[in-house]
Design a protein around this motif. Sequence first.
Motif, mmCIF file in Angstrom:
data_model
loop_
_atom_site.group_PDB
_atom_site.id
_atom_site.type_symbol
_atom_site.label_atom_id
_atom_site.label_comp_id
_atom_site.label_asym_id
_atom_site.label_seq_id
_atom_site.Cartn_x
_atom_site.Cartn_y
_atom_site.Cartn_z
ATOM 1 N N ASP A 134 0.614 -1.459 -0.231
ATOM 2 C CA ASP A 134 0.417 -0.013 0.173
ATOM 3 C C ASP A 134 1.316 1.380 -0.101
ATOM 4 O O ASP A 134 0.342 2.132 -1.128
ATOM 5 C CB ASP A 134 -0.689 0.235 1.032
ATOM 6 C CG ASP A 134 -2.048 -0.730 1.367
ATOM 7 O OD1 ASP A 134 -1.949 -1.083 0.428
ATOM 8 O OD2 ASP A 134 -2.453 -1.522 1.657
ATOM 9 N N VAL A 135 2.038 1.728 0.795
ATOM 10 C CA VAL A 135 2.479 2.476 1.441
ATOM 11 C C VAL A 135 3.480 2.278 -0.347
ATOM 12 O O VAL A 135 3.885 3.896 -0.761
ATOM 13 C CB VAL A 135 3.921 2.273 1.821
ATOM 14 C CG1 VAL A 135 5.264 3.079 1.682
ATOM 15 C CG2 VAL A 135 2.811 2.100 3.493
ATOM 16 N N ILE A 136 3.422 1.614 -0.714
ATOM 17 C CA ILE A 136 5.191 1.238 -2.682
ATOM 18 C C ILE A 136 4.087 1.972 -3.300
ATOM 19 O O ILE A 136 4.571 3.130 -4.290
ATOM 20 C CB ILE A 136 5.478 0.553 -2.499
ATOM 21 C CG1 ILE A 136 6.085 0.074 -1.631
ATOM 22 C CG2 ILE A 136 5.675 -0.166 -4.557
ATOM 23 C CD1 ILE A 136 7.627 0.502 -1.622
ATOM 24 N N LEU A 137 2.380 1.522 -3.566
ATOM 25 C CA LEU A 137 2.191 1.842 -4.502
ATOM 26 C C LEU A 137 1.211 3.641 -4.688
ATOM 27 O O LEU A 137 1.419 4.038 -5.121
ATOM 28 C CB LEU A 137 0.364 1.536 -4.281
ATOM 29 C CG LEU A 137 0.358 -0.489 -4.680
ATOM 30 C CD1 LEU A 137 -0.344 -1.100 -4.566
ATOM 31 C CD2 LEU A 137 1.033 -0.645 -6.240
ATOM 32 N N ALA A 138 1.066 3.992 -3.349
ATOM 33 C CA ALA A 138 1.200 5.211 -3.298
ATOM 34 C C ALA A 138 2.313 5.830 -3.130
ATOM 35 O O ALA A 138 2.048 7.409 -3.730
ATOM 36 C CB ALA A 138 0.821 5.466 -1.552
ATOM 37 N N PHE A 139 3.566 5.667 -3.091
ATOM 38 C CA PHE A 139 4.922 6.355 -3.690
ATOM 39 C C PHE A 139 4.439 6.532 -4.595
ATOM 40 O O PHE A 139 5.719 7.113 -5.022
ATOM 41 C CB PHE A 139 5.975 5.377 -2.592
ATOM 42 C CG PHE A 139 6.982 6.188 -3.100
ATOM 43 C CD1 PHE A 139 7.947 7.566 -2.211
ATOM 44 C CD2 PHE A 139 8.076 5.110 -3.629
ATOM 45 C CE1 PHE A 139 9.403 7.594 -3.534
ATOM 46 C CE2 PHE A 139 9.558 5.388 -4.035
ATOM 47 C CZ PHE A 139 9.749 6.529 -4.058
ATOM 48 N N GLU A 140 4.190 5.471 -5.878
ATOM 49 C CA GLU A 140 4.929 5.192 -7.257
ATOM 50 C C GLU A 140 3.442 6.486 -7.796
ATOM 51 O O GLU A 140 3.947 7.053 -8.229
ATOM 52 C CB GLU A 140 4.181 3.712 -7.432
ATOM 53 C CG GLU A 140 5.647 2.687 -7.557
ATOM 54 C CD GLU A 140 4.666 2.026 -7.804
ATOM 55 O OE1 GLU A 140 6.256 0.703 -7.884
ATOM 56 O OE2 GLU A 140 3.411 1.792 -8.065
ATOM 57 N N LYS A 141 2.053 6.436 -6.911
ATOM 58 C CA LYS A 141 1.429 6.843 -7.140
ATOM 59 C C LYS A 141 1.896 8.669 -7.605
ATOM 60 O O LYS A 141 0.967 9.214 -8.123
ATOM 61 C CB LYS A 141 -0.538 6.713 -6.742
ATOM 62 C CG LYS A 141 -1.333 7.695 -7.217
ATOM 63 C CD LYS A 141 -2.430 7.147 -6.788
ATOM 64 C CE LYS A 141 -3.604 6.463 -7.127
ATOM 65 N NZ LYS A 141 -4.545 5.704 -6.749
ATOM 66 N N SER A 142 2.558 8.718 -6.270
ATOM 67 C CA SER A 142 2.631 10.747 -6.009
ATOM 68 C C SER A 142 4.333 10.698 -6.929
ATOM 69 O O SER A 142 4.242 11.801 -6.895
ATOM 70 C CB SER A 142 3.297 10.626 -4.260
ATOM 71 O OG SER A 142 4.150 9.506 -4.243
ATOM 72 N N GLY A 143 4.269 10.017 -7.433
ATOM 73 C CA GLY A 143 6.245 10.556 -8.215
ATOM 74 C C GLY A 143 6.660 9.426 -7.686
ATOM 75 O O GLY A 143 7.884 9.200 -8.699
ATOM 76 N N GLY A 144 7.166 8.931 -6.970
ATOM 77 C CA GLY A 144 7.891 8.336 -6.499
ATOM 78 C C GLY A 144 9.622 8.488 -6.530
ATOM 79 O O GLY A 144 9.944 9.539 -6.206
ATOM 80 N N LEU A 145 9.994 7.724 -7.261
ATOM 81 C CA LEU A 145 11.795 7.543 -7.344
ATOM 82 C C LEU A 145 11.758 8.981 -8.351
ATOM 83 O O LEU A 145 12.617 9.634 -8.401
ATOM 84 C CB LEU A 145 12.166 6.445 -8.208
ATOM 85 C CG LEU A 145 11.985 5.537 -6.972
ATOM 86 C CD1 LEU A 145 12.534 3.936 -8.331
ATOM 87 C CD2 LEU A 145 12.950 5.514 -5.560
ATOM 88 N N MET A 146 10.895 9.323 -9.266
ATOM 89 C CA MET A 146 10.641 10.324 -10.316
ATOM 90 C C MET A 146 10.742 11.879 -9.583
ATOM 91 O O MET A 146 11.256 12.879 -9.315
ATOM 92 C CB MET A 146 9.930 10.503 -11.299
ATOM 93 C CG MET A 146 9.147 9.048 -12.237
ATOM 94 S SD MET A 146 11.449 8.281 -13.040
ATOM 95 C CE MET A 146 11.477 9.625 -13.902
ATOM 96 N N ARG A 147 9.829 11.642 -8.437
ATOM 97 C CA ARG A 147 9.936 13.027 -7.754
ATOM 98 C C ARG A 147 10.701 13.146 -6.705
ATOM 99 O O ARG A 147 11.836 14.265 -6.035
ATOM 100 C CB ARG A 147 8.946 12.715 -6.697
ATOM 101 C CG ARG A 147 8.971 13.879 -5.742
ATOM 102 C CD ARG A 147 7.526 13.577 -5.462
ATOM 103 N NE ARG A 147 6.592 12.450 -4.627
ATOM 104 C CZ ARG A 147 7.316 12.565 -3.275
ATOM 105 N NH1 ARG A 147 7.871 12.978 -2.761
ATOM 106 N NH2 ARG A 147 7.407 11.384 -2.792
ATOM 107 N N LYS A 148 11.927 12.031 -6.210
ATOM 108 C CA LYS A 148 13.041 11.771 -5.494
ATOM 109 C C LYS A 148 13.318 12.569 -6.805
ATOM 110 O O LYS A 148 14.879 13.305 -6.289
ATOM 111 C CB LYS A 148 13.131 10.961 -5.065
ATOM 112 C CG LYS A 148 12.389 10.165 -3.975
ATOM 113 C CD LYS A 148 12.600 11.052 -2.266
ATOM 114 C CE LYS A 148 12.035 10.571 -1.438
ATOM 115 N NZ LYS A 148 11.893 10.965 -0.516
ATOM 116 N N ALA A 149 14.147 12.063 -7.553
ATOM 117 C CA ALA A 149 15.343 12.680 -8.855
ATOM 118 C C ALA A 149 15.352 14.029 -8.858
ATOM 119 O O ALA A 149 16.264 14.739 -8.834
ATOM 120 C CB ALA A 149 14.807 11.707 -9.770
ATOM 121 N N ALA A 150 14.253 14.668 -8.577
ATOM 122 C CA ALA A 150 14.055 15.935 -9.060
ATOM 123 C C ALA A 150 14.195 16.259 -8.230
ATOM 124 O O ALA A 150 15.214 16.164 -7.035
ATOM 125 C CB ALA A 150 12.502 16.236 -9.313
#
Length: 70
Positions: free
Chosen positions: A54-70
């Motif tokens: 559930d946490v991983i899916l929410a992380f992905e939905k919020s932009g996940g790794l793409m958001r962290k890389a920016a």
Amino acid sequence: MQENQQNEQKFFTAKQLAERWQSPTLQIYEWKNNKTIPPDAVVRLGRKILFDADVILAFEKSGGLMRKAA
């Protein structure tokens, strides 16, 4: 059917996340250690490390790794 199975999955292993994110398994552990993956996603069962789906899916939905890389 496979999408329904993913929705019912409670935890991912590091190997499953590596396949899902097309990254080496060691990278998943590195992201866990430097908190790129949300700490509340990490579940320890003895020596085994799992990731709350559930946490991983929410992380992905919020932009996940793409958001962290920016």
